[in-house]
Motif scaffolding. Structure first.
Motif, mmCIF file in Angstrom:
data_model
loop_
_atom_site.group_PDB
_atom_site.id
_atom_site.type_symbol
_atom_site.label_atom_id
_atom_site.label_comp_id
_atom_site.label_asym_id
_atom_site.label_seq_id
_atom_site.Cartn_x
_atom_site.Cartn_y
_atom_site.Cartn_z
ATOM 1 N N UNK A 309 -15.865 -18.072 -28.482
ATOM 2 C CA UNK A 309 -17.102 -17.508 -27.937
ATOM 3 C C UNK A 309 -17.030 -17.374 -26.413
ATOM 4 N N UNK A 310 -17.135 -16.141 -25.903
ATOM 5 C CA UNK A 310 -17.153 -15.908 -24.455
ATOM 6 C C UNK A 310 -18.595 -16.000 -23.976
ATOM 7 N N UNK A 311 -18.854 -16.937 -23.058
ATOM 8 C CA UNK A 311 -20.216 -17.141 -22.549
ATOM 9 C C UNK A 311 -20.485 -16.363 -21.266
ATOM 10 N N UNK A 312 -19.452 -16.168 -20.462
ATOM 11 C CA UNK A 312 -19.632 -15.480 -19.182
ATOM 12 C C UNK A 312 -18.343 -14.768 -18.801
ATOM 13 N N UNK A 313 -18.487 -13.509 -18.390
ATOM 14 C CA UNK A 313 -17.331 -12.726 -17.936
ATOM 15 C C UNK A 313 -17.840 -11.590 -17.073
ATOM 16 N N UNK A 314 -17.132 -11.280 -15.992
ATOM 17 C CA UNK A 314 -17.486 -10.165 -15.098
ATOM 18 C C UNK A 314 -16.244 -9.336 -14.830
ATOM 19 N N UNK A 315 -16.457 -8.022 -14.732
ATOM 20 C CA UNK A 315 -15.330 -7.162 -14.361
ATOM 21 C C UNK A 315 -15.188 -7.140 -12.841
ATOM 22 N N UNK A 316 -14.051 -6.633 -12.347
ATOM 23 C CA UNK A 316 -13.826 -6.491 -10.915
ATOM 24 C C UNK A 316 -14.703 -5.380 -10.351
ATOM 25 N N UNK A 317 -14.879 -5.389 -9.042
ATOM 26 C CA UNK A 317 -15.639 -4.317 -8.399
ATOM 27 C C UNK A 317 -14.846 -3.014 -8.417
ATOM 28 N N UNK A 318 -13.508 -3.134 -8.398
ATOM 29 C CA UNK A 318 -12.622 -1.974 -8.489
ATOM 30 C C UNK A 318 -11.567 -2.247 -9.554
ATOM 31 N N UNK A 319 -10.864 -1.229 -9.953
ATOM 32 C CA UNK A 319 -9.923 -1.367 -11.056
ATOM 33 C C UNK A 319 -8.717 -2.240 -10.678
ATOM 34 N N UNK A 320 -8.108 -2.838 -11.700
ATOM 35 C CA UNK A 320 -6.850 -3.572 -11.535
ATOM 36 C C UNK A 320 -5.797 -2.886 -12.396
ATOM 37 N N UNK A 321 -4.529 -3.136 -12.061
ATOM 38 C CA UNK A 321 -3.454 -2.377 -12.687
ATOM 39 C C UNK A 321 -2.815 -3.055 -13.888
ATOM 40 N N UNK A 322 -3.090 -4.351 -14.112
ATOM 41 C CA UNK A 322 -2.315 -5.093 -15.094
ATOM 42 C C UNK A 322 -2.924 -5.172 -16.482
ATOM 43 N N UNK A 323 -4.151 -4.659 -16.665
ATOM 44 C CA UNK A 323 -4.757 -4.568 -18.002
ATOM 45 C C UNK A 323 -5.546 -3.262 -18.098
ATOM 46 N N UNK A 324 -5.848 -2.797 -19.318
ATOM 47 C CA UNK A 324 -6.681 -1.599 -19.464
ATOM 48 C C UNK A 324 -8.076 -1.828 -18.899
ATOM 49 N N UNK A 325 -8.791 -0.738 -18.675
ATOM 50 C CA UNK A 325 -10.171 -0.831 -18.203
ATOM 51 C C UNK A 325 -11.013 -1.657 -19.169
ATOM 52 N N UNK A 326 -11.900 -2.473 -18.603
ATOM 53 C CA UNK A 326 -12.850 -3.322 -19.339
ATOM 54 C C UNK A 326 -12.188 -4.533 -19.993
#
Length: 503
Positions: A309-326
């Motif tokens: 169960x994921x309780x908390x997660x935030x994406x970066x303000x800008x994209x990163x290169x090492x995983x797909x979007x989201x």
């Protein structure tokens, strides 16, 4: 007859008055002056015949010995020795001097008379009161709890050479605070007639919740995920490997929640971190721990595949290169954290490995999902926003020249979907999250500095020089010339670009 009774009463009253006068005189004579009566003691200190000031000095000297007393707190086999000052004991030495001085003075005439008479034959001892508050006694116990009792520990795991090693549980004790505080107060309030005082602390046995038997079920791979950091700078690689090591080996018991930020913070040199690129307000800056987000992102994807169960997660303000979007999980102080809970019925073990440019997290537990069931995760782009351009005039740069100071980034809105299949056929599709990534403009410096022109020689100066040549026999001097202005060197190529985003 009546006259006779009156005479008797008068005689009795006379006797009483005479007795009171004698008693008053006797007490007054004994207590006349400012000294404590003879044969008066404060604990073992003879303060008889002393003034209050002298008695205070004598008691202060005695208190030096009292403060040397050792207090031993004993909880079964464990003993912790403290000083009087460490215990925070309060003494009534000033009050004891007042009480000693008050003997023969502070009561009624009869009490004072009998006190004075008693001191003629024996001594009077004033007890030096000592006490400790409930709050202080509890603080002492809390501070020394670790050394007084064995803490209960659940069984745990350690993974070495691809094999699990079970670490047995520890049956510990728990301090019974109410009874222990009362025992301390009772011992402290007694007369100080010993060099050392031993106080028995009340404890109860506390059994661990998880034993070695529970650990035997942890053997199945619930989920694993890896990302590459081989192209990163040395500092960023060190940060990733350091952060991974802080999470590696974590055992998460049923119902427990893990905070990645708490596991890997603080981000400073003392914690083994280096300065490396990270995002801040739409720009790339150098901060301690740059690259730690790749640690949390890799773990996030392993957690998703373990279906914890994921309780908390935030994406970066800008994209990163090492995983797909989201599929990313950012760490930014306490404002952005990755938290997840072990919602299974058995413990899980988190293994982290970072070497050779690859970081991988594997989560072990007891597999309860069907063998013919599989899951996948798909990234879906919803919208795209191209980066703009911001040009800044630079008067120190030659006109016509342009230097890119920061490359722009494309903005996106993306979704991550969980796809469940049974026997290879899709049966369920669930949206995991929606992530918005900002676009940032390309920043350019545009030169506005005009080119300098060569100055023309003054014709009049030339004529003057020719006249001077005709009037002398010396060889003519060459006309002075003006040096050509130096052109402004263009910045090196490495200044025209910035490091690629590397969070």
């Amino acid at each position: 007859m009546l006259r006779s009774k009156k005479t008797v009463i008068a005689a009795i009253i006379g006797i009483i008055v005479i007795a009171l006068v004698i008693m008053f005189g006797f007490v007054h004579f004994a207590t006349n002056g400012d000294k404590i009566l003879s044969n008066v003691y404060i604990d073992t200190v003879n303060v008889g015949g002393m003034t209050k000031e002298q008695a205070n000095d004598a008691v202060s000297s005695y208190m030096g010995n009292v403060h040397d007393t050792k207090i031993k707190l004993k909880a079964e086999k464990h003993v912790d020795t403290l000083s009087v000052d460490e215990m925070g004991i309060q003494f009534g030495d000033e009050q004891a001097v007042k009480d000693a001085y008050g003997i023969g003075r502070s009561g009624n005439i009869f009490k004072n008379f009998f006190d004075v008479c008693k001191l003629k034959a024996s001594s009077e001892v004033v007890t030096l009161e000592s006490s400790i508050s409930k709050e202080q006694a509890k603080k002492v116990l809390e501070k020394h709890e670790k050394s007084l009792i064995a803490k209960t520990k659940n069984a745990s795991l350690k993974r070495e050479n691809g094999e699990f090693k079970i670490i047995d549980e520890v049956v510990g004790q728990e301090i019974v605070y109410d009874e222990s505080v009362a025992a301390i107060q009772d011992a402290i309030s007694k007369k100080w007639n010993k060099k050392d005082i031993t106080i028995s602390i009340h404890v109860e046995k506390e059994n661990p919740k998880y034993t070695a038997k529970d650990m035997k079920d942890v053997k199945d791979v619930l989920g694993t995920y890896a990302t590459s950091y081989g192209s990163s700078t040395y500092n960023r690689r060190q940060n990733i490997e350091n952060g991974c090591s802080k999470i590696d080996g974590t055992v998460l018991y049923p119902g427990d929640t893990l905070s990645v930020y708490k596991m890997v913070a603080p981000f400073d040199a003392e914690s083994g971190y280096y300065k490396a690129p990270s995002y801040a307000s739409g720009t790339v800056v150098q901060t301690y721990g740059g690259g730690i987000c790749q640690v949390s992102t890799t773990l996030y994807n392993a957690v998703l595949r373990s279906e914890l169960k994921v309780k908390e997660r935030s994406n970066h303000s800008m994209t990163v290169h090492y995983v797909p979007l989201a599929a990313d999980a950012a760490i930014a102080g306490t404002s952005k954290d990755l938290k997840f809970t072990n919602d299974t019925k058995t413990p899980v073990y988190i293994e982290g490995q970072a070497s050779g440019g690859t970081i991988r997290f594997t989560i072990y537990g007891k597999e309860t999902r069907a063998e013919n069931r599989s899951i996948e995760f798909e990234s879906k782009t919803i919208s795209v926003k191209s980066p703009g351009k911001v040009e800044t005039k630079d008067s120190t740069l030659e006109a016509g020249k342009k230097i890119v100071t920061q490359s722009g980034t494309t903005g996106y809105v993306a979704e991550l979907w969980k796809v469940v299949s049974i026997d290879g056929k899709e049966t369920e599709r669930t949206k995991v999250n929606t992530s918005t990534y900002n676009s940032t403009p390309t920043k350019v410096r545009v030169g506005t500095k005009k080119k300098e022109e060569k100055k023309e020689e003054n014709k009049d100066n030339k004529k003057d020089d020719s006249k001077k040549t005709e009037s002398t026999t010396a060889a003519p001097k060459k006309p002075a010339t003006t040096a050509a202005p130096k052109s402004t060197a263009a910045p090196k190529k490495t200044d025209s670009t910035t490091a690629s985003p590397s969070n």
